[in-house]
Design a protein around this motif. Structure first.
Motif, PDB file in Angstrom:
ATOM      1  N   LEU A  12       0.803  -1.203   0.071  1.00 48.83           N
ATOM      2  CA  LEU A  12       0.119  -0.140   0.110  1.00 48.83           C
ATOM      3  C   LEU A  12       0.811   1.261   0.035  1.00 48.83           C
ATOM      4  CD1 LEU A  12      -2.767   0.713  -0.020  1.00 48.83           C
ATOM      5  CD2 LEU A  12      -2.799   0.990   2.596  1.00 48.83           C
ATOM      6  N   ALA A  13       0.967   2.106  -1.143  1.00 47.16           N
ATOM      7  CA  ALA A  13       1.824   3.367  -1.292  1.00 47.16           C
ATOM      8  C   ALA A  13       0.693   4.474  -1.297  1.00 47.16           C
ATOM      9  CB  ALA A  13       2.491   3.158  -2.804  1.00 47.16           C
ATOM     10  N   GLY A  14       0.923   5.601  -0.992  1.00 50.11           N
ATOM     11  CA  GLY A  14       0.360   6.879  -1.042  1.00 50.11           C
ATOM     12  C   GLY A  14       0.924   8.158  -0.167  1.00 50.11           C
ATOM     13  N   PRO A  15       0.241   8.964  -0.292  1.00 52.96           N
ATOM     14  CA  PRO A  15       0.850  10.076   0.459  1.00 52.96           C
ATOM     15  C   PRO A  15       0.672  10.013   1.894  1.00 52.96           C
ATOM     16  CG  PRO A  15      -0.435  10.906  -1.280  1.00 52.96           C
ATOM     17  CD  PRO A  15      -0.718   9.475  -1.257  1.00 52.96           C
ATOM     18  N   SER A  16       1.601  10.676   2.654  1.00 50.48           N
ATOM     19  CA  SER A  16       1.483  10.735   3.989  1.00 50.48           C
ATOM     20  C   SER A  16       0.041  11.553   4.532  1.00 50.48           C
ATOM     21  CB  SER A  16       2.576  11.483   4.624  1.00 50.48           C
ATOM     22  OG  SER A  16       2.389  11.814   6.124  1.00 50.48           O
ATOM     23  N   GLY A  17      -0.809  10.748   5.362  1.00 53.19           N
ATOM     24  CA  GLY A  17      -2.270  11.488   5.887  1.00 53.19           C
ATOM     25  C   GLY A  17      -3.134  10.860   4.777  1.00 53.19           C
ATOM     26  N   VAL A  18      -3.046  10.328   3.710  1.00 52.94           N
ATOM     27  CA  VAL A  18      -4.266   9.709   2.879  1.00 52.94           C
ATOM     28  C   VAL A  18      -4.918   8.714   3.440  1.00 52.94           C
ATOM     29  CG1 VAL A  18      -2.822   8.033   1.940  1.00 52.94           C
ATOM     30  CG2 VAL A  18      -5.052   9.039   0.639  1.00 52.94           C
ATOM     31  N   GLY A  19      -4.269   8.046   4.643  1.00 52.24           N
ATOM     32  CA  GLY A  19      -5.052   6.866   5.507  1.00 52.24           C
ATOM     33  C   GLY A  19      -4.530   5.360   5.290  1.00 52.24           C
ATOM     34  N   LYS A  20      -3.567   5.297   5.082  1.00 53.73           N
ATOM     35  CA  LYS A  20      -2.917   3.940   4.655  1.00 53.73           C
ATOM     36  C   LYS A  20      -2.789   3.112   6.230  1.00 53.73           C
ATOM     37  CE  LYS A  20       1.268   5.617   3.431  1.00 53.73           C
ATOM     38  NZ  LYS A  20       1.266   6.872   3.520  1.00 53.73           N
ATOM     39  N   GLY A  21      -2.438   3.968   7.122  1.00 52.63           N
ATOM     40  CA  GLY A  21      -2.475   3.057   8.312  1.00 52.63           C
ATOM     41  C   GLY A  21      -3.791   2.756   8.784  1.00 52.63           C
ATOM     42  N   THR A  22      -4.683   3.679   8.826  1.00 49.83           N
ATOM     43  CA  THR A  22      -6.342   3.501   9.019  1.00 49.83           C
ATOM     44  C   THR A  22      -6.799   2.241   8.129  1.00 49.83           C
ATOM     45  OG1 THR A  22      -6.118   5.949   9.387  1.00 49.83           O
ATOM     46  CG2 THR A  22      -8.400   4.533   9.373  1.00 49.83           C
ATOM     47  N   VAL A  23      -6.521   2.317   6.967  1.00 50.04           N
ATOM     48  CA  VAL A  23      -7.032   1.194   6.061  1.00 50.04           C
ATOM     49  C   VAL A  23      -6.346  -0.007   6.713  1.00 50.04           C
ATOM     50  CG1 VAL A  23      -6.989   0.153   3.742  1.00 50.04           C
ATOM     51  CG2 VAL A  23      -7.396   2.796   3.940  1.00 50.04           C
ATOM     52  N   ILE A  24      -5.006  -0.391   6.950  1.00 55.28           N
ATOM     53  CA  ILE A  24      -4.237  -1.327   7.198  1.00 55.28           C
ATOM     54  C   ILE A  24      -4.909  -2.097   8.656  1.00 55.28           C
ATOM     55  CG2 ILE A  24      -2.000  -2.478   8.150  1.00 55.28           C
ATOM     56  CD1 ILE A  24      -0.851  -0.576   5.841  1.00 55.28           C
ATOM     57  N   ALA A  25      -5.061  -0.972   9.524  1.00 54.33           N
ATOM     58  CA  ALA A  25      -5.561  -1.366  10.902  1.00 54.33           C
ATOM     59  C   ALA A  25      -7.008  -2.081  10.616  1.00 54.33           C
ATOM     60  CB  ALA A  25      -5.742  -0.228  11.572  1.00 54.33           C
ATOM     61  N   ARG A  26      -7.683  -1.431   9.794  1.00 50.47           N
ATOM     62  CA  ARG A  26      -9.194  -2.027   9.736  1.00 50.47           C
ATOM     63  C   ARG A  26      -9.173  -3.184   8.922  1.00 50.47           C
ATOM     64  NH1 ARG A  26     -14.654   0.754   8.902  1.00 50.47           N
ATOM     65  NH2 ARG A  26     -15.786  -0.929   8.063  1.00 50.47           N
ATOM     66  N   LEU A  27      -8.296  -3.417   8.038  1.00 49.29           N
ATOM     67  CA  LEU A  27      -8.256  -4.692   7.208  1.00 49.29           C
ATOM     68  C   LEU A  27      -8.044  -5.860   8.191  1.00 49.29           C
ATOM     69  CD1 LEU A  27      -6.635  -3.817   3.817  1.00 49.29           C
ATOM     70  CD2 LEU A  27      -8.785  -4.590   4.268  1.00 49.29           C
ATOM     71  N   CYS A  28      -6.825  -5.545   8.945  1.00 50.70           N
ATOM     72  CA  CYS A  28      -6.519  -6.502   9.986  1.00 50.70           C
ATOM     73  C   CYS A  28      -7.441  -6.893  11.186  1.00 50.70           C
ATOM     74  CB  CYS A  28      -5.292  -5.716  10.664  1.00 50.70           C
ATOM     75  SG  CYS A  28      -3.649  -5.798   9.612  1.00 50.70           S
ATOM     76  N   GLN A  29      -8.314  -5.874  11.262  1.00 51.87           N
ATOM     77  CA  GLN A  29      -9.229  -5.983  12.460  1.00 51.87           C
ATOM     78  C   GLN A  29     -10.541  -6.866  11.653  1.00 51.87           C
ATOM     79  OE1 GLN A  29     -11.255  -2.474  13.357  1.00 51.87           O
ATOM     80  NE2 GLN A  29     -12.534  -3.361  14.941  1.00 51.87           N
TER      81      GLN A  29
END
Ligand SMILES: Nc1ncnc2c1ncn2[C@@H]1O[C@H](COP(=O)(O)OP(=O)(O)OP(=O)(O)O)[C@@H](O)[C@H]1O
Length: 212
Positions: A12-29
């Protein structure tokens, strides 16, 4: 029946602040036990309670540089004077467990993944607009003004790479609605998620005979 193939990595690539960490956390959950992260290497000293090979692989600066020159890292970065890196071997270790290795990397890292031929689904997460990206960065409240400006400049470059070189990515997803973004990623990873389940969940069990 035959052996299931290893799932691809999820990049997962994309600019800082676009929501990568948020998306990853949700997928893992949403999908427990499906994803995993590689253990990074670092030259910083272990903190109390940290264990070599668990939180990080701890290396001397000399060894880190040797490994870097030898091409053992997908990407490296310095933070507060210490080196950090993601090694190809650490990624392979996750792949061998049968889980999907998540890589949150920049566009340069994506080029390395492609050049190395690492089997991966590569997604670029696009901000709905630069105004919205700025709003998210500010809303997060983790950067001072100078860092926000620096991130916005880098973001503009990354967005223009994604627009100008779309074939570098398997998909470009505008992260407008978190649920929809996660659903699209899950659909793209459908086969890989099924492979994880084949490889990790299925102990041979018989259903064709009574259990006692
Ligand atoms: N789809 C979305 N809609 C609205 N806000 C979002 C969405 N996705 C993430 N955010 C918010 O945007 C902010 C930045 O998200 P996040 O920290 O996940 O970004 P990031 O891409 O991982 O950044 P970095 O690369 O700097 O770690 C957070 O406050 C998060 O709650």
């Amino acid at each position: 029946m035959g052996t299931a193939a290893s799932p691809r990595c999820f990049v997962l690539a994309g600019p800082s602040g676009v929501g990568k960490g948020t998306v990853i956390a949700r997928l893992c959950q949403e999908l427990p036990g499906v994803f995993d992260f590689s253990v990074s290497h670092t030259t910083r000293a272990p903190r109390p309670g940290e264990c070599d090979g668990r939180e990080y692989h701890f290396l001397t600066t000399e060894q880190f540089q040797k490994d870097r020159v030898a091409g053992r890292f997908l990407e490296t970065a310095t933070v507060h004077g210490q080196w950090y890196g993601t090694s190809w071997e650490a990624i392979e270790r996750v792949r061998r467990t049968g889980r999907i290795c998540i890589l949150d990397i920049d566009v340069q890292g994506v080029r390395s993944v492609r050049a190395a031929g690492l089997p991966a689904l590569v997604v670029f997460l696009m901000p709905p607009s630069m105004t919205e990206l700025e709003r998210r960065l500010r809303g997060r409240g983790t950067e001072d003004e100078a860092r926000i400006q620096c991130r916005l400049k880098t973001a503009a470059r990354e967005v223009s790479v994604a627009r100008g070189e779309p074939t570098l990515f398997d998909a470009i997803i505008e992260n407008h609605c978190l649920e929809e973004t996660c659903l699209r990623i899950r659909t793209l990873l459908d086969t890989d998620i099924a492979q994880v389940r084949d490889l990790t969940n299925t102990r041979p069990h018989r259903t064709d005979r009574p259990s006692e």
